[in-house]
Each structure stands twice: as C-alpha cells, then as structure tokens.
Design a protein around this motif. Structure first.
Motif, mmCIF file in Angstrom:
data_model
loop_
_atom_site.group_PDB
_atom_site.id
_atom_site.type_symbol
_atom_site.label_atom_id
_atom_site.label_comp_id
_atom_site.label_asym_id
_atom_site.label_seq_id
_atom_site.Cartn_x
_atom_site.Cartn_y
_atom_site.Cartn_z
ATOM 1 N N GLY A 89 0.397 -1.306 -1.688
ATOM 2 C CA GLY A 89 -0.028 -2.360 -2.606
ATOM 3 C C GLY A 89 -1.453 -2.832 -2.400
ATOM 4 N N HIS A 90 -2.161 -2.242 -1.477
ATOM 5 C CA HIS A 90 -3.515 -2.708 -1.141
ATOM 6 C C HIS A 90 -4.509 -2.166 -2.174
ATOM 7 N N ILE A 91 -4.956 -3.029 -3.054
ATOM 8 C CA ILE A 91 -5.795 -2.619 -4.179
ATOM 9 C C ILE A 91 -7.132 -2.034 -3.729
ATOM 10 N N GLU A 92 -7.689 -2.540 -2.650
ATOM 11 C CA GLU A 92 -8.988 -2.043 -2.172
ATOM 12 C C GLU A 92 -8.914 -0.558 -1.813
ATOM 13 N N TYR A 93 -7.811 -0.136 -1.255
ATOM 14 C CA TYR A 93 -7.646 1.271 -0.900
ATOM 15 C C TYR A 93 -7.559 2.147 -2.149
#
Length: 178
Positions: A69-73
């Motif tokens: 769920g980590h959008i930056e990745y």
C-alpha cells in the motif's frame, strides 16, 4: 552492527556523489535487514542514479511487495518504467532501421506511455518531440517541446532545439509539393 550505520554510510557516499559506494552500503544494509522495504527503495533510487535500471527494478519491486500500500514505492516503479520506455524509444529513434516510420510509431506509443507513468519526466517529452519532428509533424513536436521547456525553462538546449524545430518546419512548409 545494525543497518542504520550502513545507511548513514550510504548517505555520506551520496553526499560525495559516490553512488557506486552508496549502492555498496545499501546492499550491506539489505544483507543486515533483508525485509526492510525502505532500504530496498533507497537502494533502488541509487541504482537508478547509476543508470542500472534492471537492478533498480529488482529493489523497487521488493519494496513494493513488502509494503503493497505504500504509494511512494509505486510512484517510483512508474518513474523507473518511464525511464525504461524512454530509453527503449531512444534506441528506436536513433537506430536508422530500414523502416524508420514503424520505429517512430512504436517510439511515439512508448513515449506517450512513459509520460503517462511519469508526467514530470522531461526526457520523455524531448524524445517524443524528436519523434514527431522526424515524422515531419512539427506542430506536435513544437507543442510537446514547449511542455518540456515549461518544466525546465532554464535549459538552453531545449530552447535551441525549439529554434531548430521552428527552422525545420519553415523549410518543410516552403518545399514545393510534388
């Protein structure tokens, strides 16, 4: 020793523009903490700075798998994919293949996708403009190049390229049709 020490060493190397050394320290930190997505992510960024996109993808994907769920990745993976598509398009444009129109059409498709993935990737806009110009579609080439210039207004090379496209367009439209 813990991974934090190695990460600090990596940042010191980055500060000195020694990205190869930074990769070494990030890889050492990963060996210490292999399940830490943030270290994989930072290692990926450093590989990308070194132009090693394949290794950058490996670590970016690991980070995204560990933290889905980590959008930056996910944004980072899109940037890498945009860079890859742009590089592939550049090869197509510069190849001098026997069927350049087919190459330009494929490059146009890939570059549009690259811009969709990373709308701030100036290089993708530049190569898209070049592809349009090579197909004598100077109006689109100039429009796309102006978008790149809007992102990097101080880049004199882009301004020079714009002047070149304008000159080529005037010559192209002055040719008598056969």
């Amino acid at each position: 020793m813990n991974a934090d020490h190695y990460i600090q060493e990596a940042y010191k190397a980055i500060f000195h523009n020694d990205f190869e050394r930074a990769v070494y320290w990030f890889e050492t930190a990963i060996a210490e903490e292999p399940n830490n997505p943030e270290i994989h992510y930072r290692c990926s960024i450093t590989y990308a700075r070194n132009g090693k996109l394949d290794l950058a993808f490996v670590h970016a994907n690991k980070a995204a798998e560990m933290a889905p769920g980590h959008i930056e990745y996910l944004i980072h993976i899109n940037r890498l994919q945009s860079k890859k598509l742009t590089a592939m398009s550049r090869v197509l444009i510069e190849s001098g293949n026997a069927d350049p129109k087919k190459n330009y059409e494929k490059a146009l498709e890939q570059l549009k996708q690259a811009i969709t993935l990373d709308p701030l990737h100036t290089e993708a806009y530049v190569w898209l403009a070049v592809a349009y110009a090579e197909m004598n579609d100077y109006i689109l080439a100039i429009a796309v190049l102006k978008e790149a210039i809007a992102m990097e207004p101080q880049n004199e090379q882009l301004t020079d390229l714009l002047h070149d496209f304008n000159k080529r367009m005037r010559i192209y439209f002055q040719k008598p049709s056969t």
